[in-house]
Design a protein around this motif. Sequence first.
Motif, PDB file in Angstrom:
ATOM      1  N   VAL A  60       0.826  -1.205   0.000  1.00 55.64           N
ATOM      2  CA  VAL A  60       0.000   0.000   0.000  1.00 55.64           C
ATOM      3  C   VAL A  60       0.860   1.255   0.000  1.00 55.64           C
ATOM      4  O   VAL A  60       0.641   2.193  -0.784  1.00 55.64           O
ATOM      5  N   ILE A  61       1.850   1.294   0.879  1.00 48.88           N
ATOM      6  CA  ILE A  61       2.694   2.485   1.018  1.00 48.88           C
ATOM      7  C   ILE A  61       3.558   2.707  -0.219  1.00 48.88           C
ATOM      8  O   ILE A  61       3.705   3.834  -0.721  1.00 48.88           O
ATOM      9  N   ASN A  62       4.144   1.628  -0.726  1.00 46.15           N
ATOM     10  CA  ASN A  62       5.092   1.765  -1.829  1.00 46.15           C
ATOM     11  C   ASN A  62       4.430   1.899  -3.197  1.00 46.15           C
ATOM     12  O   ASN A  62       4.992   2.539  -4.107  1.00 46.15           O
ATOM     13  N   ASP A  63       3.261   1.287  -3.382  1.00 41.60           N
ATOM     14  CA  ASP A  63       2.647   1.254  -4.706  1.00 41.60           C
ATOM     15  C   ASP A  63       1.297   1.960  -4.770  1.00 41.60           C
ATOM     16  O   ASP A  63       1.075   2.832  -5.611  1.00 41.60           O
ATOM     17  N   VAL A  64       0.382   1.564  -3.888  1.00 40.59           N
ATOM     18  CA  VAL A  64      -0.974   2.096  -3.971  1.00 40.59           C
ATOM     19  C   VAL A  64      -0.998   3.597  -3.726  1.00 40.59           C
ATOM     20  O   VAL A  64      -1.643   4.355  -4.465  1.00 40.59           O
ATOM     21  N   VAL A  65      -0.291   4.054  -2.669  1.00 45.91           N
ATOM     22  CA  VAL A  65      -0.268   5.485  -2.356  1.00 45.91           C
ATOM     23  C   VAL A  65       0.381   6.281  -3.481  1.00 45.91           C
ATOM     24  O   VAL A  65      -0.090   7.358  -3.873  1.00 45.91           O
ATOM     25  N   VAL A  66       1.477   5.724  -4.011  1.00 45.22           N
ATOM     26  CA  VAL A  66       2.191   6.429  -5.092  1.00 45.22           C
ATOM     27  C   VAL A  66       1.318   6.527  -6.333  1.00 45.22           C
ATOM     28  O   VAL A  66       1.214   7.570  -6.993  1.00 45.22           O
ATOM     29  N   GLU A  67       0.668   5.451  -6.695  1.00 44.83           N
ATOM     30  CA  GLU A  67      -0.166   5.422  -7.899  1.00 44.83           C
ATOM     31  C   GLU A  67      -1.548   6.033  -7.670  1.00 44.83           C
ATOM     32  O   GLU A  67      -2.287   6.291  -8.620  1.00 44.83           O
ATOM     33  N   LYS A  68      -1.918   6.206  -6.407  1.00 46.29           N
ATOM     34  CA  LYS A  68      -3.242   6.739  -6.046  1.00 46.29           C
ATOM     35  C   LYS A  68      -4.354   5.936  -6.706  1.00 46.29           C
ATOM     36  O   LYS A  68      -5.331   6.489  -7.218  1.00 46.29           O
ATOM     37  N   SER A  69      -4.186   4.596  -6.651  1.00 43.05           N
ATOM     38  CA  SER A  69      -5.161   3.693  -7.271  1.00 43.05           C
ATOM     39  C   SER A  69      -6.160   3.217  -6.225  1.00 43.05           C
ATOM     40  O   SER A  69      -5.824   2.434  -5.339  1.00 43.05           O
ATOM     41  N   MET A  70      -7.419   3.701  -6.383  1.00 45.42           N
ATOM     42  CA  MET A  70      -8.452   3.301  -5.439  1.00 45.42           C
ATOM     43  C   MET A  70      -8.846   1.837  -5.625  1.00 45.42           C
ATOM     44  O   MET A  70      -9.223   1.144  -4.677  1.00 45.42           O
ATOM     45  N   ALA A  71      -8.736   1.358  -6.867  1.00 45.93           N
ATOM     46  CA  ALA A  71      -9.076  -0.047  -7.138  1.00 45.93           C
ATOM     47  C   ALA A  71      -8.125  -0.975  -6.393  1.00 45.93           C
ATOM     48  O   ALA A  71      -8.539  -1.961  -5.756  1.00 45.93           O
ATOM     49  N   LYS A  72      -6.804  -0.672  -6.474  1.00 44.27           N
ATOM     50  CA  LYS A  72      -5.824  -1.506  -5.775  1.00 44.27           C
ATOM     51  C   LYS A  72      -6.022  -1.426  -4.258  1.00 44.27           C
ATOM     52  O   LYS A  72      -5.871  -2.411  -3.537  1.00 44.27           O
ATOM     53  N   LEU A  73      -6.353  -0.187  -3.792  1.00 40.96           N
ATOM     54  CA  LEU A  73      -6.593  -0.029  -2.353  1.00 40.96           C
ATOM     55  C   LEU A  73      -7.779  -0.877  -1.921  1.00 40.96           C
ATOM     56  O   LEU A  73      -7.754  -1.502  -0.852  1.00 40.96           O
ATOM     57  N   PHE A  74      -8.840  -0.913  -2.756  1.00 37.52           N
ATOM     58  CA  PHE A  74     -10.014  -1.723  -2.442  1.00 37.52           C
ATOM     59  C   PHE A  74      -9.644  -3.200  -2.331  1.00 37.52           C
ATOM     60  O   PHE A  74     -10.073  -3.883  -1.407  1.00 37.52           O
ATOM     61  N   TYR A  75      -8.829  -3.655  -3.300  1.00 36.01           N
ATOM     62  CA  TYR A  75      -8.419  -5.069  -3.272  1.00 36.01           C
ATOM     63  C   TYR A  75      -7.556  -5.380  -2.036  1.00 36.01           C
ATOM     64  O   TYR A  75      -7.684  -6.449  -1.434  1.00 36.01           O
ATOM     65  N   VAL A  76      -6.689  -4.439  -1.666  1.00 37.25           N
ATOM     66  CA  VAL A  76      -5.838  -4.650  -0.488  1.00 37.25           C
ATOM     67  C   VAL A  76      -6.691  -4.710   0.778  1.00 37.25           C
ATOM     68  O   VAL A  76      -6.499  -5.574   1.644  1.00 37.25           O
ATOM     69  N   VAL A  77      -7.662  -3.780   0.864  1.00 37.56           N
ATOM     70  CA  VAL A  77      -8.547  -3.779   2.034  1.00 37.56           C
ATOM     71  C   VAL A  77      -9.333  -5.082   2.106  1.00 37.56           C
ATOM     72  O   VAL A  77      -9.496  -5.688   3.176  1.00 37.56           O
ATOM     73  N   CYS A  78      -9.830  -5.543   0.951  1.00 39.47           N
ATOM     74  CA  CYS A  78     -10.544  -6.821   0.918  1.00 39.47           C
ATOM     75  C   CYS A  78      -9.630  -7.964   1.362  1.00 39.47           C
ATOM     76  O   CYS A  78     -10.055  -8.878   2.082  1.00 39.47           O
TER      77      CYS A  78
END
Length: 593
Positions: A60-78
């Motif tokens: 999340v910190i290295n990729d999702v935050v940098v890319e600001k991808s809500m889809a990836k964040l959703f998958y990580v949260v799931c």
Amino acid sequence: MAKRNTYFEDEVVHKKIDIKQFGRILKYIMPYKHIFIIVCVLMLVSACTALLPPMLLRYVINDVVVEKSMAKLFYVVCGLVFLAATDIGLTYAQQRMMGQMGHSVIADMRKDIFYKLQELPFEYFDNRPDGKIVVRVTDYINDLANFFTNYVVMFLVYLVKIVIVTIFMLSLSPELTIIVVCTVVPMMALVFLLRYKIRRRFAWHRAKLSNRSAFLIETIMGEKIVKNYNRVEKNKSIYEDLHNQSVNVWWGIVKLNNLNTPIVEIFWNIGTLCLYGVALYLILNGSSQVDAGTVVAFISYMGLFSGPLTQIAIIIQQMAQVSSNLEQVFDTIDYEVQIKDEEGDVSLDNVKGQVDFDNMTFSYEDDINILENMNLHVKPGETIALVGPTGAGKTTIINLITRFYDVTGGSVKIDGNDVRKVTLESLREEVGVLMQDPFIFKGTVMENIRYGRLDATDEECIAAAKYIYADEFIGRLPHGYDEELEERGEGLSAGEKQLISFARIILKNPSVIILDEATSSIDTETENMIQKALDVILSEKTAFIVAHRLSTIRNADRILYIADKGIAEEGNHRELMEKRGLYYQLNSSNYIK
């Protein structure tokens, strides 16, 4: 006979963990090995899933935050929710199965120790206060149940988790792994030292609790004597002293245990600062392995690394305590039962009642004979009275007939059969004992009379009670023979309790009857009634009577004066009185009334 342990003496306990004791538990686990294997698998899977969230946080910190991808964040949260749900489900399943297995194992152990208590010789109970025996069967077993339900498999899981966490950390950054190890290892050295000191005090505390329980049970059993002899205040003082000893040791444990949190927090903060410092240095110097996500993941892994180590230290402390408990429990289970049936033992049948003591010697302690080279031959149907000073061996003689103890030398025979060569069940069916203090069990009057003959009908029980004139007082009870009696016959007079015990032995109908001060608690009127019944009962039985009442023994065929390790005088009442010897002096001193 070993020296008796008392409530003011600590039981000897080993301070080291005895792995052999735990090895013996495998015998109890084997019937449930399929549950054990499933639990191990579930806990290992649960341990592995607990290591994945830090990796997701790193992502999340290295990729999702940098890319600001809500889809990836959703998958990580799931993914995090799924891992959490999986961990909760696995933990619930393994705890339930482990609890089932642990309690089953302890239930089997409880049965083994109870069954062994039924077989143990009198010597075992003579050498220990009742309270310390009760503690072994209750408190120690409860501690074992807690340990095997909550700690056994966790110990293995924590070890595996430490290995897996170390591999994960090394794969992310060897440099930061070294920081974590250098922080955690000295911390754990202090924690283990602390737990070692606590473990030693736990052994002392357990001994103090055992002493306190022994005194407590002894006081409850002797409640009437305590009050009659104005011992209430003195006993309060003794209990306070025993209680304070326990509390003082416990406070020592609490003080040491309170040091655990400061030690962990100090090293944790030092480790966190070092981790941030080294990580910042590596990032500023262009390290390709260390980034913000890796640092956050390492903080989590440091907790996952030190947490299991701390738990292992606690479990080792519990293991030491449980090892000591196991030692005491297995001491009871393993206690050698020498008085038992052997292959080739015969059953006593059609007993006529001839009893022979052939050159018999007995001692409770080595080289201190109570009876020595004693010879006595009793014909079927003969009544033998035993008198003499306290401690001379009167009760010992009757205990040897029932084989409550075994002779040191010579033999005791019934109808020519050495009592050591006949089955205990048949021996004790043919030899009935009435003690001075009759024991009444909780249950109805009918159940107490039927205690020694479960196949007896109600009519037979009532007939036995009428035979001994117990029917009269039983008829006055609110529910008669169905009256529910309290433990030890609370509410009945001493004479009434003894009448029930007389009815019990009449129903049993043994070939040899032993009366050990059996009429001492009965009033004169009741004794006169019982004496008439006894004259009929004993006329066809071989009988041994230990009594202080002249009316009980004067009609005996032979009276034996027991002194100086054997039979000092022998004869009937008239012969011994004419002899004007020891028996005559006993009568003159009003020892026999």
